[in-house]
Design a protein around this motif. Structure first.
Motif, PDB file in Angstrom:
ATOM      1  N   VAL A  84      -5.461 -14.643 -34.598  1.00 37.90           N
ATOM      2  CA  VAL A  84      -6.649 -14.196 -33.873  1.00 37.90           C
ATOM      3  C   VAL A  84      -6.443 -14.385 -32.370  1.00 37.90           C
ATOM      4  O   VAL A  84      -6.696 -13.478 -31.569  1.00 37.90           O
ATOM      5  N   ARG A  85      -5.977 -15.564 -31.980  1.00 33.69           N
ATOM      6  CA  ARG A  85      -5.788 -15.859 -30.552  1.00 33.69           C
ATOM      7  C   ARG A  85      -4.703 -14.989 -29.928  1.00 33.69           C
ATOM      8  O   ARG A  85      -4.721 -14.745 -28.714  1.00 33.69           O
ATOM      9  N   ASP A  86      -3.744 -14.527 -30.730  1.00 34.93           N
ATOM     10  CA  ASP A  86      -2.697 -13.661 -30.195  1.00 34.93           C
ATOM     11  C   ASP A  86      -3.261 -12.340 -29.674  1.00 34.93           C
ATOM     12  O   ASP A  86      -2.656 -11.711 -28.797  1.00 34.93           O
ATOM     13  N   HIS A  87      -4.394 -11.915 -30.220  1.00 38.99           N
ATOM     14  CA  HIS A  87      -4.890 -10.574 -29.909  1.00 38.99           C
ATOM     15  C   HIS A  87      -6.297 -10.544 -29.323  1.00 38.99           C
ATOM     16  O   HIS A  87      -6.693  -9.514 -28.760  1.00 38.99           O
ATOM     17  N   PHE A  88      -7.049 -11.627 -29.460  1.00 36.21           N
ATOM     18  CA  PHE A  88      -8.403 -11.696 -28.917  1.00 36.21           C
ATOM     19  C   PHE A  88      -8.569 -12.993 -28.133  1.00 36.21           C
ATOM     20  O   PHE A  88      -7.973 -14.018 -28.482  1.00 36.21           O
ATOM     21  N   ASP A  89      -9.398 -12.946 -27.111  1.00 41.03           N
ATOM     22  CA  ASP A  89      -9.798 -14.164 -26.419  1.00 41.03           C
ATOM     23  C   ASP A  89     -11.011 -14.749 -27.130  1.00 41.03           C
ATOM     24  O   ASP A  89     -11.955 -14.024 -27.463  1.00 41.03           O
TER      25      ASP A  89
ATOM     26  N   LEU B 266      -5.283  -7.147 -36.793  1.00 42.06           N
ATOM     27  CA  LEU B 266      -5.889  -7.727 -35.602  1.00 42.06           C
ATOM     28  C   LEU B 266      -5.388  -7.034 -34.336  1.00 42.06           C
ATOM     29  O   LEU B 266      -6.168  -6.766 -33.412  1.00 42.06           O
ATOM     30  N   ALA B 267      -4.090  -6.714 -34.298  1.00 48.51           N
ATOM     31  CA  ALA B 267      -3.532  -6.027 -33.128  1.00 48.51           C
ATOM     32  C   ALA B 267      -4.153  -4.644 -32.964  1.00 48.51           C
ATOM     33  O   ALA B 267      -4.530  -4.243 -31.848  1.00 48.51           O
TER      34      ALA B 267
ATOM     35  N   SER C 236      -2.360 -20.692 -38.997  1.00 46.23           N
ATOM     36  CA  SER C 236      -1.660 -19.447 -38.668  1.00 46.23           C
ATOM     37  C   SER C 236      -2.628 -18.275 -38.527  1.00 46.23           C
ATOM     38  O   SER C 236      -2.445 -17.394 -37.677  1.00 46.23           O
ATOM     39  N   VAL C 237      -3.660 -18.261 -39.359  1.00 51.77           N
ATOM     40  CA  VAL C 237      -4.673 -17.208 -39.250  1.00 51.77           C
ATOM     41  C   VAL C 237      -5.361 -17.279 -37.884  1.00 51.77           C
ATOM     42  O   VAL C 237      -5.515 -16.264 -37.186  1.00 51.77           O
TER      43      VAL C 237
END
Length: 409
Positions: A110-115, A72-73, A105-106
Motif C-alpha cells: 500500500v505504501r509503495d503506491h499510496f501516501d 494497487l499500482a 508486506s500487504v
C-alpha cells in the motif's frame, strides 16, 4: 451476469474499462484489501473465500500478493487527482492466516503506491485461533492501528452450529494480547440469534466481551444466506431459521448491556466507547457516509466519485487479468442522482447522526416527520440549526422499514 453502464450484459471477464471522473480531493479515500483465504468454511458464510482444497493450481497466497501489488499500482495511476489514504482495512476471509510478516508486506505494498494520511486508521480482521502475542507485536510494528477479532459467541454449542473452530475463551485472550501489544483499538464481532442460542448463552457472550476490555463491538443478527451450508440445513429441516422476535429481543439485550458499560451505538450494528471518539471505525464510517473507497483483491467492491464496481471473484482469474496489465473489473455501475440520493438515505438513517431533513424533498420530509410521530425516530436539532431524524431504540429494530417509508410515495 451483470449489466454495465453501457447497457451491455457481460459475464465475469475482467475486461470492463474503468473510467473515473475527477474526484474531490477533500473526500476521504479508504482502501479495502480482500484476503480470500480461510482454513475452513463456516456454514453461514457467503463471502468470497476459499479453503486450500478449493483453490486451483493458479492460486496461492504468493500469486495473490503479487496480484494485489499490481492492482494497487494500477489503482494509484487511475486516481485523479492523487490523494492520501485516510483508512486501510484488510478483510476477508482470514487475513491473520498471512501472519504478521504477510500482513506487513500487504501494508508495505500500500505504501509503495499510496501516501497514508497523517493519523491514518489501519485495521486488519483476524481470527482468534491464528493470532498470538508475537503476531500482534508484528502488526503494531508494521503500522496497524486497529484489530477486529471474530468472536461470534462464547457458547461452545453455538460456535459448533456456526462451524467456528476457535475455543470459546480464545477471543478474549486474543483481545487482551492485542491490548498488551499496544493496540488502543480492538473490536470483537458477535453474531446473535443462532438456532439453539439461549438467553443465558447471550449473557455469557456479553460477559466475555466486557471482560475483554475492548473499545468497540460489532453485533450482527444471523442471516441464513442462500447457497450456504446453513441454508441447506434449514431447507432440509435439520435446524430452524432464526426467529425475528428472538432476534429483536437479543438486539435489545445487547444494546442495554453495552450502553450500561459505557458504549454507545453509532451505527445500527456497531457500538464504541462513548468517551473516546477514536474508538469508532473510521473506515466503515466512510462506507456509511458515501465517501470514496477502492477495493483491492478478488471480489472486492469499490465506490469512487459516484462510480461503483466489483472485481472478478476467483483469485486465479483475478491474478491473470492483472498479469495482462488490466484492472480485473467484473461489473461497473455509474450512479445517477436518484440512485445517489437513495443510497444516502439508506445509509444515513443507520447512523446516530441521522438523516438531515433539508436533504429531502417536501414529500420525503413529510414522511420522515411521520416516522417521528410513530415513535420510530426522534427529531434532533444540531447547533447549526439543522433538523434531522435519528432512529429511536424501537426504530433501530425496524431501520429498513423506516427507509422504505421515507422513500416510498
Amino acid at each position: 451476469m451483470t449489466r454495465d453502464e453501457t447497457g451491455a450484459t457481460r459475464g465475469e471477464t475482467g475486461a470492463h474499462d474503468l473510467v473515473l471522473p475527477a474526484c474531490d480531493p477533500a473526500t476521504p479515500l479508504g482502501l479495502y484489501i480482500h484476503v480470500p483465504f480461510c482454513a475452513t468454511r463456516c456454514g453461514y458464510c457467503d463471502f468470497n473465500t476459499y479453503t486450500a482444497g478449493e483453490l486451483g493450481s493458479d492460486s496461492s497466497p504468493d500469486t495473490w500478493h503479487a496480484a494485489i501489488a499490481t492492482e494497487l499500482a494500477l489503482a494509484a495511476a487511475a486516481m485523479t487527482p492523487a490523494r492520501p489514504v485516510s483508512t486501510v482495512f484488510v478483510g476477508g476471509g482470514t487475513p491473520s492466516l498471512l501472519g504478521a510478516a504477510g500482513l506487513t508486506s500487504v501494508l508495505d505494498a500500500v505504501r509503495d503506491h499510496f501516501d497514508l494520511a497523517p493519523g491514518a486508521e489501519v485495521t486488519t480482521e483476524s481470527n482468534p485461533e491464528s493470532t498470538s502475542p508475537r503476531f500482534f507485536d508484528g502488526l503494531l510494528a508494521a503500522g496497524f492501528t486497529r484489530v477486529s477479532l471474530g468472536m461470534q459467541s462464547a457458547a461452545p454449542h453455538v460456535l459448533a452450529t456456526l462451524d467456528r473452530v476457535h475455543t470459546p475463551g480464545r477471543p478474549v485472550d486474543a483481545a487482551r494480547e492485542a491490548a498488551a501489544a499496544g493496540f488502543a483499538h480492538v473490536n470483537l464481532d458477535v453474531i446473535y440469534g443462532t438456532p439453539g442460542e439461549s438467553d443465558a448463552d447471550l449473557d455469557a457472550t456479553l460477559d466475555a466481551v466486557l471482560a475483554a476490555g475492548v473499545d468497540h463491538v460489532s453485533a450482527y443478527a444471523l442471516i441464513v444466506e442462500d447457497g450456504t451450508a446453513m441454508a441447506r440445513r434449514v431447507r432440509r429441516g435439520e435446524m430452524p431459521a432464526p426467529d425475528d422476535d428472538v432476534l429483536a429481543d437479543r438486539y435489545e439485550a445487547i444494546d442495554a448491556r453495552l450502553h450500561a458499560a459505557g458504549m454507545e451505538w453509532y451505527e445500527v450494528s456497531n457500538w464504541a466507547r462513548a468517551d473516546d471518539p477514536q474508538a469508532r471505525c473510521r473506515h466503515n464510517i466512510g462506507y456509511w457516509d458515501s465517501a470514496d473507497w477502492w477495493g483491492i483483491g478478488p471480489g472486492a467492491h469499490s465506490h469512487v466519485g459516484g462510480v461503483r464496481w466489483s472485481t472478478v471473484k476467483h483469485p486465479g482469474r483475478h491474478a491473470s487479468t492483472l498479469a495482462a496489465g488490466r484492472l480485473p473489473v467484473a461489473a461497473v455501475e455509474v450512479l445517477d442522482e436518484t440512485e445517489k440520493h437513495t443510497e444516502r438515505v439508506m445509509l444515513a438513517i443507520r447512523r446516530d447522526s441521522g438523516l438531515v431533513l433539508s436533504e429531502l424533498d417536501d414529500a420525503e420530509r413529510a414522511r420522515a416527520l411521520e416516522t417521528v410521530e410513530a415513535g420510530l425516530t426522534v427529531l434532533v436539532s444540531d447547533r447549526l440549526g439543522g433538523d434531522r431524524v435519528v432512529l429511536s431504540n424501537r426504530g433501530r429494530l425496524l431501520a429498513d422499514g423506516v427507509v422504505r417509508q421515507v422513500l416510498t410515495d
